[in-house]
Design an enzyme around this catalytic site. Sequence first.
Site, PDB file in Angstrom:
ATOM      1  N   ASP A  71       0.787  -1.277   0.253  1.00 26.06           N
ATOM      2  CA  ASP A  71      -0.076   0.036   0.039  1.00 26.06           C
ATOM      3  C   ASP A  71       0.644   1.324   0.087  1.00 26.06           C
ATOM      4  O   ASP A  71       0.463   2.233   0.359  1.00 26.06           O
ATOM      5  CB  ASP A  71      -1.073   0.011   1.154  1.00 26.06           C
ATOM      6  CG  ASP A  71      -0.178  -0.057   2.369  1.00 26.06           C
ATOM      7  OD1 ASP A  71       0.920  -0.356   2.507  1.00 26.06           O
ATOM      8  OD2 ASP A  71      -1.009  -0.067   3.545  1.00 26.06           O
ATOM      9  N   HIS A  92      20.812   3.859 -20.648  1.00 25.35           N
ATOM     10  CA  HIS A  92      20.127   4.189 -19.413  1.00 25.35           C
ATOM     11  C   HIS A  92      20.427   3.324 -18.257  1.00 25.35           C
ATOM     12  O   HIS A  92      19.877   2.769 -17.439  1.00 25.35           O
ATOM     13  CB  HIS A  92      18.584   3.765 -19.880  1.00 25.35           C
ATOM     14  CG  HIS A  92      17.991   4.770 -20.984  1.00 25.35           C
ATOM     15  ND1 HIS A  92      16.977   4.516 -21.570  1.00 25.35           N
ATOM     16  CD2 HIS A  92      18.535   5.755 -21.523  1.00 25.35           C
ATOM     17  CE1 HIS A  92      16.762   5.436 -22.526  1.00 25.35           C
ATOM     18  NE2 HIS A  92      17.605   6.210 -22.479  1.00 25.35           N
ATOM     19  N   ASP A 136      24.243  12.045 -16.851  1.00 28.50           N
ATOM     20  CA  ASP A 136      23.137  12.584 -17.528  1.00 28.50           C
ATOM     21  C   ASP A 136      21.893  12.608 -16.592  1.00 28.50           C
ATOM     22  O   ASP A 136      21.318  11.711 -16.094  1.00 28.50           O
ATOM     23  CB  ASP A 136      22.579  11.337 -18.604  1.00 28.50           C
ATOM     24  CG  ASP A 136      21.520  11.767 -19.444  1.00 28.50           C
ATOM     25  OD1 ASP A 136      20.815  12.799 -19.103  1.00 28.50           O
ATOM     26  OD2 ASP A 136      21.211  11.308 -20.446  1.00 28.50           O
ATOM     27  N   ASP A 176      17.449  18.764 -19.077  1.00 25.42           N
ATOM     28  CA  ASP A 176      18.181  17.182 -19.723  1.00 25.42           C
ATOM     29  C   ASP A 176      19.620  17.751 -19.937  1.00 25.42           C
ATOM     30  O   ASP A 176      19.791  18.240 -21.106  1.00 25.42           O
ATOM     31  CB  ASP A 176      17.206  16.531 -20.616  1.00 25.42           C
ATOM     32  CG  ASP A 176      17.550  15.244 -21.066  1.00 25.42           C
ATOM     33  OD1 ASP A 176      18.590  14.896 -20.445  1.00 25.42           O
ATOM     34  OD2 ASP A 176      16.912  14.529 -21.718  1.00 25.42           O
ATOM     35  N   HIS A 183      21.093   5.651 -31.171  1.00 27.50           N
ATOM     36  CA  HIS A 183      19.836   6.484 -30.808  1.00 27.50           C
ATOM     37  C   HIS A 183      19.854   7.706 -31.768  1.00 27.50           C
ATOM     38  O   HIS A 183      20.877   7.853 -32.367  1.00 27.50           O
ATOM     39  CB  HIS A 183      19.728   6.904 -29.140  1.00 27.50           C
ATOM     40  CG  HIS A 183      20.729   7.711 -28.973  1.00 27.50           C
ATOM     41  ND1 HIS A 183      20.982   9.239 -28.934  1.00 27.50           N
ATOM     42  CD2 HIS A 183      22.229   7.208 -28.164  1.00 27.50           C
ATOM     43  CE1 HIS A 183      22.423   9.356 -28.504  1.00 27.50           C
ATOM     44  NE2 HIS A 183      22.935   8.489 -27.748  1.00 27.50           N
ATOM     45  N   HIS A 218      15.705  15.185 -28.729  1.00 24.37           N
ATOM     46  CA  HIS A 218      14.122  15.085 -28.522  1.00 24.37           C
ATOM     47  C   HIS A 218      13.685  16.307 -28.152  1.00 24.37           C
ATOM     48  O   HIS A 218      14.173  17.215 -27.806  1.00 24.37           O
ATOM     49  CB  HIS A 218      13.874  13.957 -27.513  1.00 24.37           C
ATOM     50  CG  HIS A 218      14.387  14.110 -26.354  1.00 24.37           C
ATOM     51  ND1 HIS A 218      14.189  14.954 -25.182  1.00 24.37           N
ATOM     52  CD2 HIS A 218      15.633  13.263 -25.750  1.00 24.37           C
ATOM     53  CE1 HIS A 218      14.973  15.003 -24.317  1.00 24.37           C
ATOM     54  NE2 HIS A 218      15.847  14.029 -24.540  1.00 24.37           N
ATOM     55  N   HIS A 225      10.966  13.772 -22.882  1.00 29.05           N
ATOM     56  CA  HIS A 225      10.783  13.485 -24.268  1.00 29.05           C
ATOM     57  C   HIS A 225       9.216  13.897 -24.480  1.00 29.05           C
ATOM     58  O   HIS A 225       8.353  13.491 -24.234  1.00 29.05           O
ATOM     59  CB  HIS A 225      10.828  12.004 -24.512  1.00 29.05           C
ATOM     60  CG  HIS A 225      12.353  11.473 -24.202  1.00 29.05           C
ATOM     61  ND1 HIS A 225      12.805  10.771 -25.266  1.00 29.05           N
ATOM     62  CD2 HIS A 225      12.938  11.385 -23.281  1.00 29.05           C
ATOM     63  CE1 HIS A 225      14.166  10.579 -25.102  1.00 29.05           C
ATOM     64  NE2 HIS A 225      14.013  10.641 -23.793  1.00 29.05           N
ATOM     65  N   GLU A 237      22.097  15.595 -28.233  1.00 32.45           N
ATOM     66  CA  GLU A 237      22.907  14.596 -27.567  1.00 32.45           C
ATOM     67  C   GLU A 237      23.375  13.342 -28.312  1.00 32.45           C
ATOM     68  O   GLU A 237      23.002  12.350 -28.124  1.00 32.45           O
ATOM     69  CB  GLU A 237      22.185  14.166 -26.517  1.00 32.45           C
ATOM     70  CG  GLU A 237      20.677  13.617 -27.136  1.00 32.45           C
ATOM     71  CD  GLU A 237      19.941  12.742 -25.708  1.00 32.45           C
ATOM     72  OE1 GLU A 237      20.416  12.119 -25.047  1.00 32.45           O
ATOM     73  OE2 GLU A 237      18.667  13.443 -25.883  1.00 32.45           O
ATOM     74  N   TYR A 282      29.589   4.985 -28.385  1.00 33.67           N
ATOM     75  CA  TYR A 282      29.582   3.930 -27.301  1.00 33.67           C
ATOM     76  C   TYR A 282      30.227   2.610 -27.732  1.00 33.67           C
ATOM     77  O   TYR A 282      29.811   1.997 -28.842  1.00 33.67           O
ATOM     78  CB  TYR A 282      27.961   3.571 -26.705  1.00 33.67           C
ATOM     79  CG  TYR A 282      27.241   4.686 -26.496  1.00 33.67           C
ATOM     80  CD1 TYR A 282      27.249   5.290 -25.368  1.00 33.67           C
ATOM     81  CD2 TYR A 282      26.495   5.310 -27.554  1.00 33.67           C
ATOM     82  CE1 TYR A 282      26.333   6.753 -25.223  1.00 33.67           C
ATOM     83  CE2 TYR A 282      25.773   6.095 -27.277  1.00 33.67           C
ATOM     84  CZ  TYR A 282      25.738   7.137 -26.194  1.00 33.67           C
ATOM     85  OH  TYR A 282      25.120   8.231 -26.076  1.00 33.67           O
ATOM     86  N   ARG A 304      28.724  10.836 -24.243  1.00 34.47           N
ATOM     87  CA  ARG A 304      27.579  11.509 -24.888  1.00 34.47           C
ATOM     88  C   ARG A 304      27.633  12.895 -24.264  1.00 34.47           C
ATOM     89  O   ARG A 304      28.243  13.115 -23.232  1.00 34.47           O
ATOM     90  CB  ARG A 304      26.531  11.030 -24.358  1.00 34.47           C
ATOM     91  CG  ARG A 304      24.915  11.586 -24.747  1.00 34.47           C
ATOM     92  CD  ARG A 304      23.839  10.626 -24.564  1.00 34.47           C
ATOM     93  NE  ARG A 304      23.336  10.688 -23.204  1.00 34.47           N
ATOM     94  CZ  ARG A 304      23.390   9.241 -22.610  1.00 34.47           C
ATOM     95  NH1 ARG A 304      24.121   8.450 -23.064  1.00 34.47           N
ATOM     96  NH2 ARG A 304      23.183   9.206 -21.324  1.00 34.47           N
ATOM     97  N   GLU A 347      25.144  16.558 -24.037  1.00 39.59           N
ATOM     98  CA  GLU A 347      23.992  16.863 -24.505  1.00 39.59           C
ATOM     99  C   GLU A 347      23.730  18.153 -23.845  1.00 39.59           C
ATOM    100  O   GLU A 347      23.929  18.375 -22.696  1.00 39.59           O
ATOM    101  CB  GLU A 347      22.904  15.857 -23.696  1.00 39.59           C
ATOM    102  CG  GLU A 347      21.479  16.299 -23.865  1.00 39.59           C
ATOM    103  CD  GLU A 347      20.609  15.218 -23.164  1.00 39.59           C
ATOM    104  OE1 GLU A 347      19.420  15.104 -23.321  1.00 39.59           O
ATOM    105  OE2 GLU A 347      20.827  14.363 -22.257  1.00 39.59           O
TER     106      GLU A 347
END
Length: 439
Positions: A37, A240, A257, A268, A347, A351, A358, A382, A386, A410, A412
């Site tokens: 709960d 991610h 990130d 972002d 990728h 975005h 996003h 971005e 990799y 990366r 961004e």
Amino acid sequence: MSIDAAEYRQRRDRLMKKIGHGTAIFGSAPLSVMHHDVEYPFRQESDFFYLTGFDEPEAVAVFAPHHEEHQFVLFVQPKDMEKETWTGYRIGVEEAKKQYGADEVYPINELNEKLPQYLKNADRIYYHLGRDDTFNQTVIRHWQSFIRQYPKRGKGPIAIEDSNPTLHPLRQIKSAREIELVRKAVKVAVEAHNRALEFAKPGVYEYQIQAEIEHTFGSYGMTPAYPSIVASGENSCILHYIENKRQVQKGDLLLIDAGSSYHYYNSDITRTFSVGASFSKEQQSIYELVLEAQLQAISQIKPGNDYKTIHDTAVCVLVGGLLDLGLLKGDFEQIIEEEKYKPFYMHRTGHWLGLDVHDAGVYQYGEEKSVILQPGHILTVEPGIYISPHIKPAEEQPEIPERWRGIGIRIEDDILVTEDGCEVLTAGVPKSVEEMQKI
């Protein structure tokens, strides 16, 4: 409210002008349970919030421009002090009408009774079939009821049309106030990233760096826009990665990130640097390539250019660089056409950014027509490379020498399209090779 009542009214008016004789229905986000709960922190559904500013669960907004009296109707939880003692105060029916500009407000338990009067003269229902299956079925049942009556009445909604293509183009172009809210989220995220650049040292754990970042967010009353990624060493090759439990070693690449959320508007940012040491030769080669791809992509952002050009520009720079480094081989155009670069860059280059990380809106229409950039668009840029320890090159591509494996980079930034070009909102976080080498 973070957006004033007049702007919410303008948003609703624009929507109702587009739907004409239709009726649009938007449901709030439900309360979610983590386990047993214990509830997740509530986060309102973005389309619903964009049109109403109402921030409670178990609510429905109905827009019926053809109705003689009630064009904007809310259904909300009624006041109930016993339940409010457990789960927090509710605004209730009467106060909701005063504060949120609805023509009529009903208790949510009257939805099935009252909704038909706002559907009976509509030619269609605008509704996005989302993740709430129970509410999906409620809307479908009402539509089916009118379909059965149509042969006798000769009117009523004969179709359900997805509301996203109608509403989301409105959400894509940000108002001055929305831009201000994004700027505030960006300002705090910039401070958090700069704090992380100072704090990250050999021997600390990824989660300690995450704590420093999110402490900065919280000290300004903000929350993480998404689970923060603090990825050291080989973890930088996981797009991610959110475990954030490894101990950082000297000379590791550290990819961070992380973004903050302010009144649901988001930032972002990603930066990658070497901890406690200068870049290795291979790390610097990849970093310089990714940075050049990002700078070239950003240079394409201005009103009138299409969105696709941003990604295409980044891909061309990355492929050219990977060819020069010997990590790809073959014909430049063929590699791009057959996407043989994807083991390194899997990728898109960015975005939309706004109420969602996003954010709402398409990037192209069909195979050929890309969205044209306009002032008020906010987007990320971005690019990354990799080189996973487990990378498998595309067919007929060279094997990857060990010295390249485990490098993930990366970079961004958040970009606002202006009247004559663009503005890098996140420029306050360093990214040049020289600045990264000083960390």
